[in-house]
Every structure is written in C-alpha cells, then in structure tokens.
Design an enzyme around this catalytic site. Structure first.
Site, short mmCIF file in Angstrom:
data_model
loop_
_atom_site.label_atom_id
_atom_site.label_comp_id
_atom_site.label_asym_id
_atom_site.label_seq_id
_atom_site.Cartn_x
_atom_site.Cartn_y
_atom_site.Cartn_z
N CYS A 14 29.38 -15.57 -38.05
CA CYS A 14 29.88 -14.67 -37.02
C CYS A 14 28.67 -14.09 -36.29
O CYS A 14 27.60 -14.68 -36.28
CB CYS A 14 30.81 -13.60 -37.58
SG CYS A 14 30.02 -12.35 -38.62
N ASN A 48 27.20 -10.62 -39.16
CA ASN A 48 27.33 -10.82 -40.61
C ASN A 48 27.59 -9.51 -41.35
O ASN A 48 27.11 -9.29 -42.45
CB ASN A 48 26.10 -11.54 -41.17
CG ASN A 48 26.29 -12.08 -42.58
OD1 ASN A 48 25.41 -11.97 -43.41
ND2 ASN A 48 27.44 -12.67 -42.87
N THR A 49 28.39 -8.64 -40.72
CA THR A 49 28.78 -7.39 -41.39
C THR A 49 30.30 -7.22 -41.45
O THR A 49 30.77 -6.32 -42.14
CB THR A 49 28.18 -6.16 -40.68
OG1 THR A 49 28.65 -6.11 -39.33
CG2 THR A 49 26.66 -6.16 -40.74
N ARG A 99 33.42 -10.08 -40.15
CA ARG A 99 34.26 -11.26 -40.36
C ARG A 99 33.69 -12.26 -41.37
O ARG A 99 34.39 -12.65 -42.32
CB ARG A 99 34.51 -11.97 -39.03
CG ARG A 99 35.32 -11.14 -38.06
CD ARG A 99 35.34 -11.74 -36.68
NE ARG A 99 34.03 -11.56 -36.05
CZ ARG A 99 33.72 -12.04 -34.85
NH1 ARG A 99 34.61 -12.73 -34.17
NH2 ARG A 99 32.53 -11.81 -34.33
N ASP A 141 36.76 -10.01 -33.30
CA ASP A 141 35.79 -9.13 -33.95
C ASP A 141 36.34 -7.71 -34.07
O ASP A 141 36.60 -7.06 -33.06
CB ASP A 141 34.50 -9.10 -33.12
CG ASP A 141 33.34 -8.49 -33.87
OD1 ASP A 141 33.53 -7.95 -34.97
OD2 ASP A 141 32.22 -8.57 -33.33
#
Length: 145
Positions: free
Chosen positions: A7, A10-11, A13, A113
């Site tokens: 994504c 990277n925090t 999804r 998102d």
C-alpha cells in the site's frame, strides 16, 4: 510461497492484510506460506495506525508490534505474489521494480485508504480485506479460510 501486500504508507491496509492472512493461515495449519507487507511511501519503522490496531483487535489479532517497511526492489523480488491495494500502487510498483510487476495484482477490486478516517472506515476496509482474503486462501490452499 511468499505473499507481499503493498500500500502507500504500510500503516493501514497492507499491515491489516498481512496480519489477517497470517492469522487465518495459522488457524488452518498453513505456516508454510510466508506473508509480508510494505509501503511505496513508507516512513520506515512507523507503527500501525491506531484505528488499524483497534479494528484488528476486534478480531483478536494484535497489530501493535507492526513497523512500516519501505518497498524496495530486493524486498519485492523475494515475493512470489504481490497484492496491491490500488491501481496506483500497481503503476508505482512497476516503476520501482519492473521485474516484480508480472507477479503483482490488485487485491480484489482494491481497498480504499482509511488513513485519517474514523474507526468505522477502518472496519469497512478490514471487512473488504477479509472477504478478499477468504478468496485468496481458497485459491492458495483449497481450504475455506
């Protein structure tokens, strides 16, 4: 086999995908399938979004130890399958790691998102991911996941 979810940061999804798939594969006794995640614009070492942590905690999955990783050609080269959250991610991945692009695909129809959204937006993303992971598990293992 190694699955990599991609994504933006990277925090949200991709770490939710990683943790959920790893958890479900473990329940099926399929620890032979490795799972990872990374972001195309990740701040290396950033924790998972608080609402991502809460959304997965509702399923009994602990995301508190997650730390963001930046996507690199080497990291992507190690993956057998790469699942992106949006068409934009597929395009950027092809520029970053052209040799990995043939192994990349969109997860379902993509996952919006939830970054900056409320817990309900994270739950909605989690539930879309869950449905797509069920299909992925059936494809990978032949088992209902």
């Amino acid at each position: 086999m190694k699955i990599m979810f991609v994504c933006t940061g990277n925090t949200c999804r991709s770490p939710m995908c990683e943790a959920m798939l790893r958890h479900r594969l473990h329940l099926l006794g399929r620890d032979d399938i490795a799972v990872g995640s990374c972001g195309l614009s990740a701040q290396e070492g950033a924790p998972a979004s608080p609402n991502a942590v809460l959304a997965l905690a509702e399923l009994g999955i602990d995301l508190t130890a997650h730390r963001a990783r930046q996507a690199t050609p080497a990291l992507l080269a190690d993956a057998d399958r790469i699942l992106c959250m949006s068409e934009m991610h597929l395009t950027l991945l092809a520029l970053l790691a052209p040799e990995a692009a043939p192994r990349a695909a969109l997860l379902g129809r993509g996952v919006s998102d939830p970054f900056g959204g409320d817990l309900d937006e994270y739950r909605a993303a989690r539930d879309i991911i869950s449905r797509e992971l069920t299909l992925l598990i059936e494809e990978l293992t032949g088992q209902k996941g």
